[in-house]
Each structure stands twice: as structure tokens, then as C-alpha cells.
Design an enzyme around this catalytic site. Structure first.
Site, PDB file in Angstrom:
ATOM      1  N   SER A 126       0.808  -1.181  -0.027  1.00 15.77           N
ATOM      2  CA  SER A 126      -0.090   0.044   0.208  1.00 15.77           C
ATOM      3  C   SER A 126       0.902   1.324  -0.103  1.00 15.77           C
ATOM      4  O   SER A 126       2.131   1.148   0.686  1.00 15.77           O
ATOM      5  CB  SER A 126      -1.228  -0.032   1.364  1.00 15.77           C
ATOM      6  OG  SER A 126      -1.392   1.341   1.580  1.00 15.77           O
ATOM      7  N   TYR A 155      -2.131   0.728  10.939  1.00 13.18           N
ATOM      8  CA  TYR A 155      -1.925   0.105   9.617  1.00 13.18           C
ATOM      9  C   TYR A 155      -0.537   1.006   8.869  1.00 13.18           C
ATOM     10  O   TYR A 155      -0.011   0.534   8.186  1.00 13.18           O
ATOM     11  CB  TYR A 155      -3.302   0.702   8.653  1.00 13.18           C
ATOM     12  CG  TYR A 155      -3.264   0.153   7.200  1.00 13.18           C
ATOM     13  CD1 TYR A 155      -3.416  -1.170   6.731  1.00 13.18           C
ATOM     14  CD2 TYR A 155      -2.893   1.169   6.064  1.00 13.18           C
ATOM     15  CE1 TYR A 155      -3.517  -1.514   5.604  1.00 13.18           C
ATOM     16  CE2 TYR A 155      -3.123   0.738   4.866  1.00 13.18           C
ATOM     17  CZ  TYR A 155      -3.393  -0.634   4.556  1.00 13.18           C
ATOM     18  OH  TYR A 155      -3.388  -0.895   3.328  1.00 13.18           O
ATOM     19  N   LYS A 183       2.402  -1.205   7.582  1.00 18.13           N
ATOM     20  CA  LYS A 183       2.843  -1.026   6.236  1.00 18.13           C
ATOM     21  C   LYS A 183       4.239  -0.444   6.013  1.00 18.13           C
ATOM     22  O   LYS A 183       4.833  -0.826   5.008  1.00 18.13           O
ATOM     23  CB  LYS A 183       1.764  -0.319   5.488  1.00 18.13           C
ATOM     24  CG  LYS A 183       0.263  -1.062   5.445  1.00 18.13           C
ATOM     25  CD  LYS A 183       0.596  -2.530   4.583  1.00 18.13           C
ATOM     26  CE  LYS A 183      -0.880  -3.214   4.373  1.00 18.13           C
ATOM     27  NZ  LYS A 183      -0.634  -4.320   3.570  1.00 18.13           N
TER      28      LYS A 183
END
Length: 256
Positions: A131, A144, A148
Site C-alpha cells: 500500500s 496500518y 505497512k
């Protein structure tokens, strides 16, 4: 025939990757926590379904063993499964631990089991769905964003360490993609990513283009390269712009 494993393959980007690899002639194992979803996509692509946890040490080991029994060789491993819980520094220890497990340690555990055979063969391909949050940040979800970044760091480490020994590593870094994960972000997610969101199939197309060019970074949204460069070279200005976006999100949420 190329043997490919896709985790989180029951929908979204994972399903698109499974379809694209199968269309390219690969034998695909679709791994998903939800067995029905795994079975549906596996049936569609003429592959095999694996239902179970693909993050825990035991779950990853079971997945790798099952894939080797089914495929013979695991030529490509797509570490695609991920979770994106809402929350900031106040997120619980359990949320942080689970997000770290799924978004980072699942990659580490898979690589640990794959590398010995790959290094012996002199060939292997590890694809991490990271991402753009891993290159930039993710407003609204500290777990998140942080994990990531960790997934990207691990992919970079793998490439830097093993590329001369035949190991290919790529990191897929899209912004918004029209999946259930984007839908779950509500108003904030639509405000930040809705306008530029792309279809999962476009992510798969971007990966195959990057594979043809042997590029580490897969950027389905090409503009992310500019944002990434600005983050590195004009950090305070970039952070100011991100904070402006944060204030815009807060204002939109207050108006609801």
C-alpha cells in the site's frame, strides 16, 4: 507450470492477482481465512483453495506445507493478506499486535520458510502488497500506517540481501482500490481516496508491467512516486500538507 500462492485471495486485490496469474498459465493456490471465498476464487481460476490463518507461525507453516504438496514448487508467493483497523495511539495492545502479525510477521514467517528452498534453487519471487501507506502514511489508522512501513522495510531488506542470489522481490503500493477495505473506511476514506480509487484488476496489471521491467516498486497510482519524493526531500512541507488533509477529514466528520 509456475506455482503461485496468493494470501488474502478471496476478494479484492488478492482475487485479481489470482485471476491474472492463472490467466498467465500459473497453477494458483488461493489462501483465505474464509474458506467459502477461497473456494469460490479457486474454482474460478482452476486452482486450489486453502482455508485458514496465514499470519500465525502455525498457520503460515501449514499454508507452506499445503502449497508444496499441491504445487510441487512455490515459485511465487504473494503476501497480500492485510488488515486496516481504525485508530491512533489509543488503539489497544491487542489491535497493534494483531495488525503487526498480519501485515508484517506473516511476511517474515513466510519468507523464513521459503528462502532455504529458493536459495538452493537460485530462484524465487516474493511479492508484498504494501500500500502507498508504506511509502507515505495512512491518516486515520496508526497501526496500518506503521505496519505497512514495516512491510515495505522487510521487502526492501529481502531485495537488498538476496537479489544477487536469484530472489526477486516486489512491493505493490497502491492508494485507494475499490475493495471491501476501502468501503469500510467510510466518509474519511472516500474523502481521501475515493476520487482516485482504481479497480483491483488495475493493480494486477501494474504488477505484471513491473514484473516485465523487473521493478521493485509497483505503483498503480503513478503520482505516488512524486509524493514519495516530496516526503523525502521536503519533509516539513509534506507533513504540513498531510496535516491539512487531516483537518479536512475532521471537518467533514464533524459535519455529518
Amino acid at each position: 507450470m509456475t506455482g503461485v500462492v496468493v494470501t488474502g485471495g478471496g476478494g479484492g486485490i488478492g482475487a485479481a492477482l489470482a485471476r491474472r496469474f492463472a490467466a498467465d498459465g500459473a497453477q494458483v493456490l488461493v489462501a483465505e481465512l474464509d474458506g467459502d471465498k477461497a473456494g469460490e476464487i479457486a474454482a474460478e481460476v482452476g486452482g486450489t483453495a486453502f482455508a485458514g490463518d496465514v499470519a500465525s507461525p502455525e498457520g503460515v507453516a501449514k499454508l507452506i506445507d499445503s502449497a508444496r504438496e499441491t504445487l510441487g514448487e512455490i515459485d511465487v508467493f504473494c503476501a497480500n493478506a492485510g488488515i486496516a483497523p481504525f485508530g491512533g495511539a489509543e488503539s489497544s495492545e491487542e489491535v497493534w499486535a494483531r495488525t503487526w502479525d498480519v501485515n508484517v510477521m506473516a511476511h517474515v514467517r513466510a519468507a523464513n520458510l521459503l528462502l532455504p528452498a529458493w536459495l538452493e534453487r537460485g530462484k524465487g519471487h516474493f511479492i508484498a502488497t504494501v500500500s502507498a501507506a508504506g511509502l507515505l502514511t495512512s491518516l486515520g489508522s496508526a497501526p496500518y500506517s506503521v505496519t505497512k512501513h514495516g512491510a515495505l522495510a522487510f521487502a526492501e531488506w529481502l531485495s537488498a540481501t538476496y537479489r544477487h542470489r536469484g530472489i526477486t522481490v516486489q512491493a505493490i503500493c497502491p492508494q485507494g482500490v475499490r475493495t471491501a477495505m476501502l468501503e469500510s473506511t467510510g466518509t474519511a476514506g472516500q474523502l481521501l481516496m475515493g476520487a482516485s480509487a482504481i479497480e483491483p484488476e488495475q493493480v494486477a496489471d501494474a504488477l505484471f508491467a513491473a514484473m516485465a521491467e523487473n521493478r521493485f516498486l509497483v505503483l498503480p497510482h503513478p503520482e505516488v512516486a512524486g509524493y514519495y519524493a516530496a516526503r523525502a526531500t521536503e519533509t516539513d512541507r509534506w507533513l504540513g500538507g498531510m496535516n491539512k488533509l487531516q483537518r479536512k477529514v475532521e471537518a467533514a466528520l464533524e459535519a455529518e
